[in-house]
Design a protein around this motif. Structure first.
Motif, PDB file in Angstrom:
ATOM      1  N   VAL A 297       0.839  -1.203   0.000  1.00  0.00           N
ATOM      2  CA  VAL A 297       0.000   0.000   0.000  1.00  0.00           C
ATOM      3  C   VAL A 297       0.870   1.249   0.000  1.00  0.00           C
ATOM      4  CG1 VAL A 297      -1.668   1.317   1.373  1.00  0.00           C
ATOM      5  CG2 VAL A 297      -1.937  -1.159   1.115  1.00  0.00           C
ATOM      6  N   PHE A 298       2.005   1.198   0.707  1.00  0.00           N
ATOM      7  CA  PHE A 298       2.893   2.362   0.798  1.00  0.00           C
ATOM      8  C   PHE A 298       3.951   2.372  -0.312  1.00  0.00           C
ATOM      9  CE2 PHE A 298       1.284   1.502   5.044  1.00  0.00           C
ATOM     10  CZ  PHE A 298       0.853   2.754   5.434  1.00  0.00           C
ATOM     11  N   ILE A 299       4.266   1.198  -0.846  1.00  0.00           N
ATOM     12  CA  ILE A 299       5.257   1.134  -1.918  1.00  0.00           C
ATOM     13  C   ILE A 299       4.705   1.713  -3.211  1.00  0.00           C
ATOM     14  CG2 ILE A 299       6.545  -0.455  -3.407  1.00  0.00           C
ATOM     15  CD1 ILE A 299       6.971  -2.238  -0.980  1.00  0.00           C
ATOM     16  N   LYS A 300       3.415   1.534  -3.450  1.00  0.00           N
ATOM     17  CA  LYS A 300       2.808   2.023  -4.690  1.00  0.00           C
ATOM     18  C   LYS A 300       2.973   3.535  -4.862  1.00  0.00           C
ATOM     19  CE  LYS A 300      -0.593  -1.695  -5.130  1.00  0.00           C
ATOM     20  NZ  LYS A 300      -2.035  -2.049  -5.004  1.00  0.00           N
ATOM     21  N   PRO A 301       2.588   4.367  -3.889  1.00  0.00           N
ATOM     22  CA  PRO A 301       2.808   5.809  -4.074  1.00  0.00           C
ATOM     23  C   PRO A 301       4.289   6.180  -4.088  1.00  0.00           C
ATOM     24  CG  PRO A 301       1.988   5.365  -1.864  1.00  0.00           C
ATOM     25  CD  PRO A 301       1.852   4.098  -2.650  1.00  0.00           C
ATOM     26  N   PHE A 302       5.109   5.403  -3.378  1.00  0.00           N
ATOM     27  CA  PHE A 302       6.555   5.665  -3.393  1.00  0.00           C
ATOM     28  C   PHE A 302       7.117   5.468  -4.796  1.00  0.00           C
ATOM     29  CE2 PHE A 302      10.958   4.201  -3.013  1.00  0.00           C
ATOM     30  CZ  PHE A 302      11.514   5.259  -2.302  1.00  0.00           C
ATOM     31  N   SER A 303       6.650   4.423  -5.480  1.00  0.00           N
ATOM     32  CA  SER A 303       7.111   4.173  -6.856  1.00  0.00           C
ATOM     33  C   SER A 303       6.640   5.269  -7.799  1.00  0.00           C
ATOM     34  CB  SER A 303       6.622   2.807  -7.336  1.00  0.00           C
ATOM     35  OG  SER A 303       5.209   2.781  -7.464  1.00  0.00           O
ATOM     36  N   LEU A 304       5.423   5.782  -7.569  1.00  0.00           N
ATOM     37  CA  LEU A 304       4.925   6.905  -8.368  1.00  0.00           C
ATOM     38  C   LEU A 304       5.841   8.113  -8.217  1.00  0.00           C
ATOM     39  CD1 LEU A 304       1.034   7.088  -7.872  1.00  0.00           C
ATOM     40  CD2 LEU A 304       2.264   6.637  -9.992  1.00  0.00           C
ATOM     41  N   MET A 305       6.209   8.404  -6.977  1.00  0.00           N
ATOM     42  CA  MET A 305       7.046   9.561  -6.683  1.00  0.00           C
ATOM     43  C   MET A 305       8.408   9.443  -7.343  1.00  0.00           C
ATOM     44  SD  MET A 305       8.462  10.718  -2.923  1.00  0.00           S
ATOM     45  CE  MET A 305       9.463   9.223  -2.756  1.00  0.00           C
ATOM     46  N   ILE A 306       9.063   8.299  -7.165  1.00  0.00           N
ATOM     47  CA  ILE A 306      10.426   8.109  -7.669  1.00  0.00           C
ATOM     48  C   ILE A 306      10.455   8.056  -9.186  1.00  0.00           C
ATOM     49  CG2 ILE A 306      12.382   6.522  -7.737  1.00  0.00           C
ATOM     50  CD1 ILE A 306      12.174   8.110  -5.170  1.00  0.00           C
ATOM     51  N   ARG A 307       9.464   7.399  -9.799  1.00  0.00           N
ATOM     52  CA  ARG A 307       9.463   7.249 -11.261  1.00  0.00           C
ATOM     53  C   ARG A 307       9.408   8.606 -11.962  1.00  0.00           C
ATOM     54  NH1 ARG A 307       5.659   4.183 -11.380  1.00  0.00           N
ATOM     55  NH2 ARG A 307       6.636   2.158 -11.777  1.00  0.00           N
ATOM     56  N   LEU A 308       8.489   9.447 -11.546  1.00  0.00           N
ATOM     57  CA  LEU A 308       8.354  10.768 -12.168  1.00  0.00           C
ATOM     58  C   LEU A 308       9.579  11.622 -11.899  1.00  0.00           C
ATOM     59  CD1 LEU A 308       6.701  12.884 -13.677  1.00  0.00           C
ATOM     60  CD2 LEU A 308       5.549  13.439 -11.526  1.00  0.00           C
ATOM     61  N   TYR A 309      10.013  11.647 -10.643  1.00  0.00           N
ATOM     62  CA  TYR A 309      11.175  12.460 -10.267  1.00  0.00           C
ATOM     63  C   TYR A 309      12.426  12.037 -11.022  1.00  0.00           C
ATOM     64  CZ  TYR A 309      15.417  13.336  -7.581  1.00  0.00           C
ATOM     65  OH  TYR A 309      16.697  13.640  -7.218  1.00  0.00           O
ATOM     66  N   ALA A 310      12.724  10.737 -11.027  1.00  0.00           N
ATOM     67  CA  ALA A 310      13.984  10.250 -11.600  1.00  0.00           C
ATOM     68  C   ALA A 310      14.046  10.494 -13.103  1.00  0.00           C
ATOM     69  CB  ALA A 310      14.151   8.762 -11.287  1.00  0.00           C
ATOM     70  N   ASN A 311      12.948  10.259 -13.805  1.00  0.00           N
ATOM     71  CA  ASN A 311      12.961  10.440 -15.261  1.00  0.00           C
ATOM     72  C   ASN A 311      13.143  11.898 -15.659  1.00  0.00           C
ATOM     73  OD1 ASN A 311      12.241   7.840 -16.956  1.00  0.00           O
ATOM     74  ND2 ASN A 311      11.054   7.699 -15.063  1.00  0.00           N
ATOM     75  N   ILE A 312      12.446  12.799 -14.984  1.00  0.00           N
ATOM     76  CA  ILE A 312      12.555  14.218 -15.334  1.00  0.00           C
ATOM     77  C   ILE A 312      13.899  14.774 -14.883  1.00  0.00           C
ATOM     78  CG2 ILE A 312      11.530  16.491 -15.036  1.00  0.00           C
ATOM     79  CD1 ILE A 312       9.856  14.496 -16.684  1.00  0.00           C
ATOM     80  N   PHE A 313      14.325  14.435 -13.683  1.00  0.00           N
ATOM     81  CA  PHE A 313      15.592  14.935 -13.146  1.00  0.00           C
ATOM     82  C   PHE A 313      16.765  14.464 -14.006  1.00  0.00           C
ATOM     83  CE2 PHE A 313      19.226  14.662 -10.205  1.00  0.00           C
ATOM     84  CZ  PHE A 313      19.233  15.957  -9.697  1.00  0.00           C
ATOM     85  N   ALA A 314      16.773  13.170 -14.335  1.00  0.00           N
ATOM     86  CA  ALA A 314      17.860  12.617 -15.157  1.00  0.00           C
ATOM     87  C   ALA A 314      17.855  13.239 -16.554  1.00  0.00           C
ATOM     88  CB  ALA A 314      17.713  11.102 -15.256  1.00  0.00           C
ATOM     89  N   GLY A 315      16.661  13.483 -17.100  1.00  0.00           N
ATOM     90  CA  GLY A 315      16.578  14.108 -18.419  1.00  0.00           C
ATOM     91  C   GLY A 315      17.223  15.480 -18.454  1.00  0.00           C
ATOM     92  N   HIS A 316      17.000  16.267 -17.401  1.00  0.00           N
ATOM     93  CA  HIS A 316      17.614  17.597 -17.316  1.00  0.00           C
ATOM     94  C   HIS A 316      19.140  17.489 -17.238  1.00  0.00           C
ATOM     95  CE1 HIS A 316      14.262  20.518 -16.697  1.00  0.00           C
ATOM     96  NE2 HIS A 316      13.598  19.389 -16.494  1.00  0.00           N
ATOM     97  N   ILE A 317      19.623  16.573 -16.415  1.00  0.00           N
ATOM     98  CA  ILE A 317      21.075  16.420 -16.231  1.00  0.00           C
ATOM     99  C   ILE A 317      21.746  16.011 -17.539  1.00  0.00           C
ATOM    100  CG2 ILE A 317      22.868  15.084 -15.066  1.00  0.00           C
ATOM    101  CD1 ILE A 317      21.589  17.071 -13.241  1.00  0.00           C
ATOM    102  N   VAL A 318      21.169  15.003 -18.206  1.00  0.00           N
ATOM    103  CA  VAL A 318      21.772  14.488 -19.447  1.00  0.00           C
ATOM    104  C   VAL A 318      21.748  15.552 -20.543  1.00  0.00           C
ATOM    105  CG1 VAL A 318      21.529  12.776 -21.283  1.00  0.00           C
ATOM    106  CG2 VAL A 318      21.238  12.083 -18.905  1.00  0.00           C
ATOM    107  N   LEU A 319      20.613  16.227 -20.715  1.00  0.00           N
ATOM    108  CA  LEU A 319      20.495  17.235 -21.767  1.00  0.00           C
ATOM    109  C   LEU A 319      21.470  18.388 -21.532  1.00  0.00           C
ATOM    110  CD1 LEU A 319      19.075  18.208 -24.308  1.00  0.00           C
ATOM    111  CD2 LEU A 319      17.300  19.220 -22.864  1.00  0.00           C
ATOM    112  N   MET A 320      21.552  18.879 -20.310  1.00  0.00           N
ATOM    113  CA  MET A 320      22.460  19.983 -20.008  1.00  0.00           C
ATOM    114  C   MET A 320      23.914  19.554 -20.162  1.00  0.00           C
ATOM    115  SD  MET A 320      20.517  22.542 -19.353  1.00  0.00           S
ATOM    116  CE  MET A 320      21.674  23.681 -18.627  1.00  0.00           C
ATOM    117  N   SER A 321      24.222  18.307 -19.834  1.00  0.00           N
ATOM    118  CA  SER A 321      25.591  17.810 -19.977  1.00  0.00           C
ATOM    119  C   SER A 321      26.010  17.750 -21.435  1.00  0.00           C
ATOM    120  CB  SER A 321      25.718  16.417 -19.334  1.00  0.00           C
ATOM    121  OG  SER A 321      25.409  16.460 -17.961  1.00  0.00           O
TER     122      SER A 321
END
Length: 383
Positions: A297-321
């Motif tokens: 029950v608690f892992i499901k929203p945690f996965s939602l949080m990490i999935r969105l954050y990691a994909n967008i954050f990593a995209g910014h880092i890679v593009l700027m690099s």
């Protein structure tokens, strides 16, 4: 517990617009730590020295790009050191309310004074700390984190401003769409015609298949709000304004909490029965599976949080690099390759912006569907 449709629509729209603002201003240390690591690496050797070589400057720029800021800096003149942009209001609570313009910080280079109190922006994490007239920042020897008092920060930062703009834009667009339906007998007109296919897509291909015809309507307001809210913030992140709202853990955490609360507050007894006393399973196994199901029950929203954050954050880092490589190669071959790769990645980031909004909405609908699913085999546990 079932919430009626109209109150649900109003409450969810308000929560989606304003909960991220509140949680963002009071960032918890664990959430902020992940993002500040990039800024720590980007800082030059020494605590507050400005980077001098090209690589260090690029790393520092990327570090500041992914963090939030109390002003919008569009560009800077390297010769004169002049910044071009506009400041934002700083709102602090420190034994009273302190409101002043972020221009007092002069882009983090000076100490700001308000009613006899002094504040400074730390170069490592971009947060405001209380200090003295000299701008002294003391750091913990083990962790390197500042030990200065940090006032409650309710400032309108560029991320908060982007959230407000997205909320107002959504309100205007979909109010116009609703009015055009009323005027033209259910036919969209104007700018709303662009978004009507997306609204129908969320209804017909996300909500109904995952929640069911019987219950999907009471969740539609939230699903549409969360889809377009995440989408607009993702698109804003692709502009040259340096916005990284959905690449911030506090924002994705707030959105995940909303999905978590709605799922569990509207769930029926069949949902909780499958968690605590799973039907059709031997009783000893039920005791073992119950804690695992509850953890899910608690892992499901945690996965939602990490999935969105990691994909967008990593995209910014890679593009700027990749863009930064142009300034490192300093050759027409390397710069051309870097430009071509960054252009292709930018196109891919547009797809990711839509895809991440879709995935967050799809998984939320899936969780809602499991919460209201009706059990049709009451005797299953007796066989």
């Amino acid at each position: 517990m079932v919430i009626s449709n109209k109150p649900l629509r109003f409450i969810l729209a308000a929560l989606v617009a304003f909960l991220p603002l509140m949680s963002f201003s009071n960032t918890e240390k664990d959430s902020a730590h992940v993002q500040t690591e990039v800024a720590h690496e980007a800082a030059a050797e020494g605590h507050h020295e400005e980077p001098t070589d090209v690589k260090s400057k690029i790393k520092a720029f990327i570090g500041h790009h992914v963090l939030d800021s109390h002003d919008f800096t569009l560009t800077q003149d390297d010769e004169t050191g002049k910044y071009y942009g506009f400041p934002l209001p700083v709102i602090l609570w420190d034994n009273g309310l302190h409101i002043f313009s972020s221009s007092k910080f002069h882009h983090g280079h000076e100490v700001a004074e308000s009613n006899g109190n002094y504040y400074v922006i730390n170069h490592h994490d971009g947060k405001i700390y209380k200090t003295d007239a000299a701008g002294t920042i003391t750091e913990d020897e083990k962790t390197g984190h500042p030990t200065n008092v940090r006032p409650l920060d309710f400032s309108i930062t560029k991320t908060v401003l982007s959230i407000i703009v997205s909320a107002l834009l959504m309100f205007w667009l979909f109010t116009s769409l609703a009015k055009s339906y009323a005027k033209n007998g259910g036919i969209a007109s104007g700018v709303g015609r662009i978004f009507e296919p997306l609204v129908l897509f969320i209804r017909d291909d996300v909500a109904i298949p995952n929640i069911g015809e019987k219950h999907y309507k009471k969740y539609m307001s939230y699903l549409l709000t969360i889809f377009f809210f995440v989408l607009f913030l993702n698109i804003f992140g692709l502009t040259p304004l340096g916005i990284n709202a959905t690449g911030n853990l506090t924002i994705t955490f707030s959105l995940a909490i909303l999905t978590f609360l709605i799922t569990n507050l509207t769930a029926n007894k069949n949902y909780w029965g499958h968690i605590f006393w799973m039907p059709g399973v031997p009783k000893p196994m039920r005791i073992i599976l119950a804690p695992i199901e509850l953890l899910g029950v608690f892992i499901k929203p945690f996965s939602l949080m990490i999935r969105l954050y990691a994909n967008i954050f990593a995209g910014h880092i890679v593009l700027m690099s990749i863009i930064g490589l142009m300034f490192i190669f300093k050759s027409w071959i390397g710069s051309t390759l870097s430009f071509g790769l960054s252009f292709a990645l930018s196109i891919l980031e547009i797809l990711v912006a839509f895809l991440q909004a879709y995935i967050f909405t799809m998984l939320s609908a899936l969780y809602f569907g499991s919460a209201v699913e009706e059990h049709h085999h009451e005797e299953e546990g007796h066989h």
